[in-house]
Design an enzyme around this catalytic site. Structure first.
Site, PDB file in Angstrom:
ATOM      1  N   LYS A   1       0.818  -1.217   0.000  1.00  0.00           N
ATOM      2  CA  LYS A   1       0.000   0.000   0.000  1.00  0.00           C
ATOM      3  C   LYS A   1       0.852   1.267   0.000  1.00  0.00           C
ATOM      4  O   LYS A   1       0.379   2.323  -0.404  1.00  0.00           O
ATOM      5  CB  LYS A   1      -0.972  -0.035   1.164  1.00  0.00           C
ATOM      6  CG  LYS A   1      -2.007  -1.136   0.956  1.00  0.00           C
ATOM      7  CD  LYS A   1      -3.106  -1.123   1.967  1.00  0.00           C
ATOM      8  CE  LYS A   1      -4.182  -2.134   1.601  1.00  0.00           C
ATOM      9  NZ  LYS A   1      -3.756  -3.523   1.876  1.00  0.00           N
TER      10      LYS A   1
HETATM   11  C1  PLP Z   1      -4.515  -4.538   1.428  1.00  0.00           C
HETATM   12  C2  PLP Z   1      -3.808  -5.820   1.309  1.00  0.00           C
HETATM   13  C3  PLP Z   1      -4.260  -6.819   0.437  1.00  0.00           C
HETATM   14  C4  PLP Z   1      -5.518  -6.668  -0.369  1.00  0.00           C
HETATM   15  O1  PLP Z   1      -5.401  -5.669  -1.366  1.00  0.00           O
HETATM   16  P1  PLP Z   1      -6.710  -5.096  -2.075  1.00  0.00           P
HETATM   17  O2  PLP Z   1      -6.216  -3.988  -2.942  1.00  0.00           O
HETATM   18  O3  PLP Z   1      -7.604  -4.627  -0.974  1.00  0.00           O
HETATM   19  O4  PLP Z   1      -7.314  -6.206  -2.840  1.00  0.00           O
HETATM   20  C5  PLP Z   1      -3.505  -7.965   0.338  1.00  0.00           C
HETATM   21  N1  PLP Z   1      -2.384  -8.151   1.056  1.00  0.00           N
HETATM   22  C6  PLP Z   1      -1.935  -7.231   1.913  1.00  0.00           C
HETATM   23  C7  PLP Z   1      -0.710  -7.501   2.709  1.00  0.00           C
HETATM   24  C8  PLP Z   1      -2.621  -6.015   2.065  1.00  0.00           C
HETATM   25  O5  PLP Z   1      -2.158  -5.089   2.902  1.00  0.00           O
END
Ligand code: PLP
Length: 465
Positions: A112
């Site tokens: 993210k």
């Molecule tokens: C947020 C997250 C996901 C999921 O991603 P999306 O964009 O919500 O589908 C998967 N793995 C980790 C470690 C995350 O932080």
């Protein structure tokens, strides 16, 4: 570049307006009026760029004329300058035709950061021009919160309220949020689950007087700029492995469907992607949708991969909009059905179409641990539970063994040390840059699972000037 809402009745906006607006006023999500395209010749040139240079090329396609290339370059340099790996998004080959792209070398050790470090730069750039102050509210199942907080901490223009479900995020995830000392950051721990938190954030946005009074903005994965920034690493991976001449497939551990949707966007822009594998834990609404064409909500229960403990995948609406031939009335009726009865269904033809590009697979916690164990035994690779789901889902459902498969490594194993230890017997050590959080002072405000209580807290701290 103009943006339209998936529900058809919110105003058309330009890129900068979309960034600060987040959710459209009709409850829909903003998408570009049409998909920008990238020619094969452009892709050949893009192969030679550094990661931040590639960010400028991809973002320029979405931004239009509202921000200059020099300004974009300065933002990209700052955003990705905080990453510790020189390649920003290094690729590790695990098996024949199977790679992991490690997206966890940013400040909070999860993918993210790619979107949020850039979004933080965008917000400051846009708000500095208008002199506005904004209140950012968000909900997190773990990784979004810390990444969003890292992105806006210390900003002169933003007050941040981050809701997380009490007891449902790992200790490392919680501490990454609550040990940030900056006064513009507020952590609210809610006595409920992630969908409760996300529901309250949505409700605050749908309360238009409150939204205007507070100058609300969102940094959740519904924000278009986040999707756009994530498109970049799909190009990076595919160009490294032979695109545009050779197709590549991706496997993406998914919750809100934001990450995998960014891959879909890259494909619409012309990147030759053969398949997307969608991985889930036992909260498997997406897997069930791909199996039978019906979206049906079920209660969420805690898993080893908490960032995917989600049953309402908000970004899925963007895919549905395309699947409906960009018919906002159809999207509106699906979404109404979903909020009234917790269910809607696409046609058999639409289902077939989506299954030609996407496959899905879910894993229990035991299966997740078995995959983590297997990867450690066969490749000496320590992997976090989310990324392990990506690897296992790819192995289970890939269409074509001869096409390179890139699994998106979404979190550093040290964010989930308990799972890693129990699956492999190994201790995943936090990199030195974040180790201090385990002893630093925490700041968190407990709040009831109740919209009015949350609004009261947001009102009391915002507009402090
Ligand atoms: C947020 C997250 C996901 C999921 O991603 P999306 O964009 O919500 O589908 C998967 N793995 C980790 C470690 C995350 O932080």
């Amino acid at each position: 570049m103009n943006y339209v809402s998936t529900r058809g009745s919110a105003p058309t906006l330009d890129f900068c307006q979309v960034v600060t607006t987040g959710l459209a006023t009709d409850g829909g999500l903003y998408v570009p009026e049409s998909w920008p395209s990238v020619s094969d010749a452009e892709m050949e040139l893009w192969k030679r760029l550094s990661y931040p240079q590639l960010v400028v090329e991809v973002m320029a396609k979405f931004v239009g004329s509202s921000i200059s290339r020099d300004e974009l370059q300065a933002m990209a340099d700052r955003a990705y300058g905080s990453f510790t790996h020189p390649a920003i998004a290094p690729m590790v080959q695990l098996e024949d035709k199977l790679w992991v792209m490690e997206l966890f070398h940013g400040p909070t050790l999860a993918f993210k950061d790619f979107a949020l470090q850039f979004l933080g730069q965008l917000f400051d750039h846009i708000l500095a021009k208008t002199g506005e102050r904004r209140t950012v509210v968000g909900a997190t199942s773990g990784d979004t919160g810390s990444a969003a907080i890292e992105a806006v901490r210390g900003s002169k223009y933003i007050d941040m309220y981050m809701l997380h479900p009490e007891g449902r995020v790992s200790e490392v995830q919680r501490r990454q949020m609550t040990t940030i000392p900056d006064a513009n950051v507020h952590n609210l721990s809610v006595k409920g689950d992630f969908d409760d938190c996300q529901g309250m954030v949505k409700a605050m946005f749908n309360d238009l007087p409150f939204r205007d009074e507070m100058g609300l903005s969102a940094v959740n994965s519904i924000n278009w700029a986040r999707v756009a920034a994530q498109v970049v690493y799909y190009f990076r991976a595919a160009l490294t492995l032979g695109a545009p001449d050779k197709p590549v497939s991706f496997s993406v551990p998914s919750g809100n469907f934001g990450n995998v949707f960014a891959g879909y966007v890259a494909k619409q822009m012309g990147l030759p992607i053969q398949q997307f594998v969608v991985g889930s834990n036992h909260n498997d609404i997406l897997t069930r949708f791909f199996a039978n064409g019906a979206m049906e909500a079920e209660p969420v229960t805690a898993s080893l991969s908490p960032s995917m403990d989600i049953q309402v995948s908000s970004n899925f609406e963007r895919l549905l909009f395309d699947l409906a031939g960009r018919d906002a009335t159809q999207v509106q009726s699906w979404m109404n059905g979903f909020s009234e009865s917790g269910r809607f269904e696409v046609t058999a033809e639409q289902h077939k179409k989506v299954c030609a590009l996407f496959s899905a697979h879910c894993l229990s916690d035991e299966e997740t641990k078995a995959e983590m164990h297997r990867l450690f035994e066969t490749s000496e690779y320590l992997i976090d539970p989310h990324s392990a789901i990506g690897v296992a889902a790819a192995r289970a459902t890939r269409f074509d063994e001869s096409t390179a498969m890139v699994v998106l490594g979404t979190a550093h194993p040290a964010k989930f040390p308990d799972a890693v230890l129990s699956a492999t017997g190994q201790e995943a050590k936090l990199p030195p840059r974040v180790a201090h959080i385990m002893t630093a002072q925490e700041r968190v405000e407990p709040v009831d699972n109740d919209l009015e209580s949350v609004k009261r807290v947001v009102r009391s701290g915002a507009n402090r000037g």
